[in-house]
Design a protein around this motif. Structure first.
Motif, PDB file in Angstrom:
ATOM      1  N   MET A   1       0.789  -1.172   0.021  1.00 11.99           N
ATOM      2  CA  MET A   1      -0.206  -0.313   0.055  1.00 11.99           C
ATOM      3  C   MET A   1       0.926   1.161   0.069  1.00 11.99           C
ATOM      4  O   MET A   1       1.781   1.685   0.751  1.00 11.99           O
ATOM      5  CB  MET A   1      -0.819  -0.071   1.312  1.00 11.99           C
ATOM      6  CG  MET A   1      -1.821   1.331   1.312  1.00 11.99           C
ATOM      7  SD  MET A   1      -3.103   0.897   2.551  1.00 11.99           S
ATOM      8  CE  MET A   1      -2.242   0.779   3.864  1.00 11.99           C
ATOM      9  N   LYS A   2       0.541   2.061  -0.846  1.00 15.34           N
ATOM     10  CA  LYS A   2       1.305   3.261  -0.795  1.00 15.34           C
ATOM     11  C   LYS A   2       1.004   4.359   0.309  1.00 15.34           C
ATOM     12  O   LYS A   2      -0.024   4.142   0.906  1.00 15.34           O
ATOM     13  CB  LYS A   2       1.052   4.191  -2.251  1.00 15.34           C
ATOM     14  CG  LYS A   2       1.520   3.454  -3.455  1.00 15.34           C
ATOM     15  CD  LYS A   2       1.253   4.261  -4.697  1.00 15.34           C
ATOM     16  CE  LYS A   2      -0.337   4.319  -4.798  1.00 15.34           C
ATOM     17  NZ  LYS A   2      -0.789   4.849  -5.993  1.00 15.34           N
ATOM     18  N   LYS A   3       1.937   5.223   0.644  1.00 13.71           N
ATOM     19  CA  LYS A   3       1.718   5.990   1.645  1.00 13.71           C
ATOM     20  C   LYS A   3       0.431   6.872   1.593  1.00 13.71           C
ATOM     21  O   LYS A   3      -0.279   7.185   2.379  1.00 13.71           O
ATOM     22  CB  LYS A   3       2.976   6.752   1.900  1.00 13.71           C
ATOM     23  CG  LYS A   3       2.862   7.863   2.984  1.00 13.71           C
ATOM     24  CD  LYS A   3       4.348   8.107   3.814  1.00 13.71           C
ATOM     25  CE  LYS A   3       4.220   8.991   4.854  1.00 13.71           C
ATOM     26  NZ  LYS A   3       3.874   8.364   5.942  1.00 13.71           N
ATOM     27  N   ARG A   4       0.360   7.206   0.345  1.00 13.67           N
ATOM     28  CA  ARG A   4      -0.905   8.455   0.029  1.00 13.67           C
ATOM     29  C   ARG A   4      -1.793   7.653  -0.739  1.00 13.67           C
ATOM     30  O   ARG A   4      -2.570   8.119  -1.680  1.00 13.67           O
ATOM     31  CB  ARG A   4      -0.213   9.597  -0.664  1.00 13.67           C
ATOM     32  CG  ARG A   4       0.398  10.515   0.391  1.00 13.67           C
ATOM     33  CD  ARG A   4      -0.552  11.111   1.456  1.00 13.67           C
ATOM     34  NE  ARG A   4       0.274  11.954   2.181  1.00 13.67           N
ATOM     35  CZ  ARG A   4      -0.293  12.133   3.404  1.00 13.67           C
ATOM     36  NH1 ARG A   4      -1.536  11.851   3.791  1.00 13.67           N
ATOM     37  NH2 ARG A   4       0.440  12.795   4.242  1.00 13.67           N
ATOM     38  N   SER A   5      -1.990   6.265  -0.591  1.00 12.47           N
ATOM     39  CA  SER A   5      -3.167   5.769  -1.175  1.00 12.47           C
ATOM     40  C   SER A   5      -4.647   6.140  -0.780  1.00 12.47           C
ATOM     41  O   SER A   5      -4.676   6.768   0.157  1.00 12.47           O
ATOM     42  CB  SER A   5      -3.041   4.575  -1.143  1.00 12.47           C
ATOM     43  OG  SER A   5      -3.419   3.901   0.171  1.00 12.47           O
ATOM     44  N   ILE A   6      -5.678   6.000  -1.601  1.00 12.07           N
ATOM     45  CA  ILE A   6      -7.060   6.322  -1.254  1.00 12.07           C
ATOM     46  C   ILE A   6      -7.313   5.615  -0.123  1.00 12.07           C
ATOM     47  O   ILE A   6      -8.140   6.169   1.090  1.00 12.07           O
ATOM     48  CB  ILE A   6      -7.934   6.158  -2.442  1.00 12.07           C
ATOM     49  CG1 ILE A   6      -7.575   6.739  -3.593  1.00 12.07           C
ATOM     50  CG2 ILE A   6      -9.372   6.049  -1.828  1.00 12.07           C
ATOM     51  CD1 ILE A   6      -8.215   6.620  -4.752  1.00 12.07           C
ATOM     52  N   LYS A   7      -6.958   4.362   0.175  1.00  7.45           N
ATOM     53  CA  LYS A   7      -7.236   3.531   1.121  1.00  7.45           C
ATOM     54  C   LYS A   7      -6.973   4.182   2.538  1.00  7.45           C
ATOM     55  O   LYS A   7      -7.503   4.470   3.517  1.00  7.45           O
ATOM     56  CB  LYS A   7      -7.055   2.024   1.332  1.00  7.45           C
ATOM     57  CG  LYS A   7      -7.104   1.297   2.421  1.00  7.45           C
ATOM     58  CD  LYS A   7      -6.714  -0.101   2.339  1.00  7.45           C
ATOM     59  CE  LYS A   7      -7.025  -0.721   3.634  1.00  7.45           C
ATOM     60  NZ  LYS A   7      -6.195  -2.101   3.813  1.00  7.45           N
ATOM     61  N   ASN A   8      -5.629   4.490   2.661  1.00 12.90           N
ATOM     62  CA  ASN A   8      -5.042   5.346   3.851  1.00 12.90           C
ATOM     63  C   ASN A   8      -5.648   6.541   4.118  1.00 12.90           C
ATOM     64  O   ASN A   8      -5.668   6.603   5.247  1.00 12.90           O
ATOM     65  CB  ASN A   8      -3.483   5.268   3.432  1.00 12.90           C
ATOM     66  CG  ASN A   8      -2.432   5.747   4.869  1.00 12.90           C
ATOM     67  OD1 ASN A   8      -3.134   6.044   5.873  1.00 12.90           O
ATOM     68  ND2 ASN A   8      -1.197   5.309   4.710  1.00 12.90           N
ATOM     69  N   THR A   9      -5.752   7.489   3.041  1.00 10.52           N
ATOM     70  CA  THR A   9      -6.445   8.473   3.438  1.00 10.52           C
ATOM     71  C   THR A   9      -7.804   8.382   4.310  1.00 10.52           C
ATOM     72  O   THR A   9      -8.058   9.113   4.881  1.00 10.52           O
ATOM     73  CB  THR A   9      -6.704   9.196   1.895  1.00 10.52           C
ATOM     74  OG1 THR A   9      -5.313   9.447   1.525  1.00 10.52           O
ATOM     75  CG2 THR A   9      -7.217  10.770   2.106  1.00 10.52           C
ATOM     76  N   ARG A  10      -8.583   7.426   3.488  1.00 11.36           N
ATOM     77  CA  ARG A  10      -9.940   7.175   4.111  1.00 11.36           C
ATOM     78  C   ARG A  10      -9.871   6.743   5.452  1.00 11.36           C
ATOM     79  O   ARG A  10     -10.654   7.111   6.443  1.00 11.36           O
ATOM     80  CB  ARG A  10     -10.715   5.998   3.338  1.00 11.36           C
ATOM     81  CG  ARG A  10     -11.963   5.816   3.390  1.00 11.36           C
ATOM     82  CD  ARG A  10     -12.603   4.746   3.002  1.00 11.36           C
ATOM     83  NE  ARG A  10     -12.574   5.150   1.454  1.00 11.36           N
ATOM     84  CZ  ARG A  10     -12.158   3.981   0.717  1.00 11.36           C
ATOM     85  NH1 ARG A  10     -11.895   2.815   1.056  1.00 11.36           N
ATOM     86  NH2 ARG A  10     -12.030   4.335  -0.704  1.00 11.36           N
ATOM     87  N   PRO A  45       0.701   2.736   7.182  1.00 16.39           N
ATOM     88  CA  PRO A  45       0.236   1.694   6.084  1.00 16.39           C
ATOM     89  C   PRO A  45       0.040   0.519   6.601  1.00 16.39           C
ATOM     90  O   PRO A  45      -0.784  -0.293   6.147  1.00 16.39           O
ATOM     91  CB  PRO A  45       1.359   1.813   4.888  1.00 16.39           C
ATOM     92  CG  PRO A  45       2.021   3.174   5.110  1.00 16.39           C
ATOM     93  CD  PRO A  45       2.096   3.338   6.624  1.00 16.39           C
TER      94      PRO A  45
END
Length: 126
Positions: A1-10, A45
Motif C-alpha cells: 500500500m502506498k503512503k498516500r493511497s486512497i485507502k490510507n487517506t480514508r 500503512p
C-alpha cells in the motif's frame, strides 16, 4: 500500500473522526481540556501506529496536562476505537501537540489590531 493511497487517506479520516468523538464525549479525565480537538491523524500503512495531532486552546500548562491525560487514557481510547471501527489492527496512538489553531487565532488578533490602527490613522489624517 502506498503512503498516500486512497485507502490510507480514508482510514486517516475515519480514525480522526472517531478520535474526535471519543475525546469529546467519552473521556472523563479532568486534565483533558474542554477545548481539545484532533487536527489530523496519520495511520501507518501497516495499521500498527497512529500519530494524532491534538490542538488545545489554552495556556501551555493546560496543553501539557491535556496530553498527559490523553496518554493515560490511551487504553480506553484504543478500545473504543476498536469497537467503533472495523480494522484488522487497532493502532497504537501517539498524541502530538499541534499549535496551528492557536497560532491562527493569534495571527487573526494581530491582523485585527493592525487593521484597527490603520483605519484610525487614516481617519486622523483626514
Amino acid at each position: 500500500m502506498k503512503k498516500r493511497s486512497i485507502k490510507n487517506t480514508r482510514v486517516n479520516t475515519e480514525v480522526q473522526r472517531e478520535l474526535s468523538s471519543i475525546i469529546r464525549g467519552g473521556i472523563k479525565d479532568p486534565r483533558v481540556a474542554p477545548w481539545t480537538s484532533v487536527v489530523a491523524a496519520e495511520v501507518a500503512p501497516d495499521l500498527k501506529t497512529c500519530k494524532a495531532y491534538i490542538s488545545v486552546l489554552g495556556d501551555e500548562e493546560a496543553q501539557k496536562e491535556t496530553i498527559k491525560g490523553l496518554q493515560s487514557a490511551e487504553g480506553y481510547i484504543r478500545r473504543e476505537l476498536a469497537r467503533n471501527l472495523n480494522m484488522r489492527n487497532t493502532p497504537e496512538i501517539k498524541f502530538i501537540l499541534d499549535q496551528s489553531i492557536e497560532y491562527g487565532v493569534n495571527m487573526s488578533k494581530k491582523i485585527e489590531e493592525v487593521t484597527k490602527t490603520t483605519v484610525k490613522d487614516e481617519a486622523d489624517a483626514e
